[in-house]
Design an enzyme around this catalytic site. Structure first.
Site, PDB file in Angstrom:
ATOM      1  N   SER A   1       0.858  -1.188   0.000  1.00  0.00           N
ATOM      2  CA  SER A   1       0.000   0.000   0.000  1.00  0.00           C
ATOM      3  C   SER A   1       0.891   1.234   0.000  1.00  0.00           C
ATOM      4  O   SER A   1       2.055   1.175   0.432  1.00  0.00           O
ATOM      5  CB  SER A   1      -0.888   0.004   1.245  1.00  0.00           C
ATOM      6  OG  SER A   1      -1.509   1.269   1.445  1.00  0.00           O
TER       7      SER A   1
ATOM      8  N   TYR B   1      -1.626  -1.266  10.635  1.00  0.00           N
ATOM      9  CA  TYR B   1      -1.813  -1.478   9.203  1.00  0.00           C
ATOM     10  C   TYR B   1      -0.635  -0.924   8.406  1.00  0.00           C
ATOM     11  O   TYR B   1      -0.050  -1.617   7.556  1.00  0.00           O
ATOM     12  CB  TYR B   1      -3.105  -0.827   8.729  1.00  0.00           C
ATOM     13  CG  TYR B   1      -3.309  -0.923   7.231  1.00  0.00           C
ATOM     14  CD1 TYR B   1      -3.714  -2.123   6.649  1.00  0.00           C
ATOM     15  CD2 TYR B   1      -3.067   0.164   6.401  1.00  0.00           C
ATOM     16  CE1 TYR B   1      -3.873  -2.225   5.277  1.00  0.00           C
ATOM     17  CE2 TYR B   1      -3.227   0.075   5.030  1.00  0.00           C
ATOM     18  CZ  TYR B   1      -3.636  -1.122   4.470  1.00  0.00           C
ATOM     19  OH  TYR B   1      -3.788  -1.222   3.108  1.00  0.00           O
TER      20      TYR B   1
END
Length: 259
Positions: A138, A151
């Site tokens: 990401s 995350y």
């Protein structure tokens, strides 16, 4: 006919990978927690593209789930030519306020299972001298993100891990790629428990899963180690940390993500 294994295949980027690879006449092993959604997708793609599909309903956030999946695939006599490690989730909120069990499950799924599956399938591919692995990271990997601390940390791990093993294996015949999407149309924000007040924060610049997949497969063909998908905005985001003091950067990101 070659075979691809896609984790997290029931929605979002994983589902888009399944559809794109099916259109390229690859047989599929589809993995996610929900049997019904997987079966519907498998039937659709099998009928439309005349490919073989295998459905494995499995919670990859469970310890040793990667080994369980590898054993199931091996027992079926399938050779995996392309592994898409896509399954993962996020969680919104201050670390100390969020359930610790959920944070640990996130580390298990986003990191441990990816390492486990890579570690099991890569030697087989390397022995054949052919294959490919895509690990979904990401743009969150490029800086700490307060209120999504675990995350962002898991995605940073995946980026660094994937780039390193790309270098280790680039002459082996096995292609390895880390894909770093920005905000993408999916169920990510619902599962991450984003508050309603922040639900639309990325609506104007979300990429489609299909666009992410197309860019990813093009980068894989070129032998790249990493691809940041999307437009110039995502490129700016991943490069800003090179030029801003870290305290200033983290404070600024924290203000953006604080409810």
């Amino acid at each position: 006919m070659k075979t691809a294994l896609v984790t997290g295949a029931s929605f979002g980027i994983g589902k888009a990978f399944a559809r794109e690879l099916a259109s390229k006449k690859m047989d599929l092993v589809l993995v996610a927690r929900t049997q019904n959604k997987l079966q519907q997708l498998a039937t659709e793609l099998k009928d439309k593209y005349a490919i073989a599909t295998e459905v494995i309903a499995l919670d990859l956030s469970e310890p040793s789930a990667g080994k369980t999946l590898f054993d199931k695939v091996t027992a079926s006599g399938l050779n995996i030519d392309l592994l898409i490690n896509n399954a993962g989730f996020g969680d919104y909120g201050a670390f100390c306020d969020r359930p610790l069990e959920k944070q640990l499950a996130m580390i298990q799924l986003n990191v441990s299972t990816v390492v486990e599956l890579t570690g099991l399938f890569l030697p087989v591919m390397k022995q054949r001298g052919d294959g490919a692995i895509v690990n979904v990271s990401s743009i969150a990997a490029f800086q700490p993100i307060p209120y999504m601390s675990i995350y962002a940390a898991t995605k940073a791990f995946i980026l660094n891990f994937t780039e390193a093993i790309w270098a280790e294996n680039k002459d082996s015949g096995v292609r390895i790629l880390a894909v770093c999407p920005g905000p993408t149309e999916s169920q990510f924000y619902d599962r991450a428990d984003f508050p309603d007040s922040m639900a639309g924060m990325n609506d104007d610049n979300m990429d489609s899963p299909e666009a992410v997949v197309r860019e990813t497969l093009a980068a894989l063909e070129k032998g790249q180690s990493t691809i940041v998908t999307g437009g110039i905005g995502n490129q700016i985001i991943v490069n800003i940390p090179r030029f801003i003091p870290r305290d200033l950067l983290v404070n600024a990101v924290g203000k953006q993500f604080k409810q």
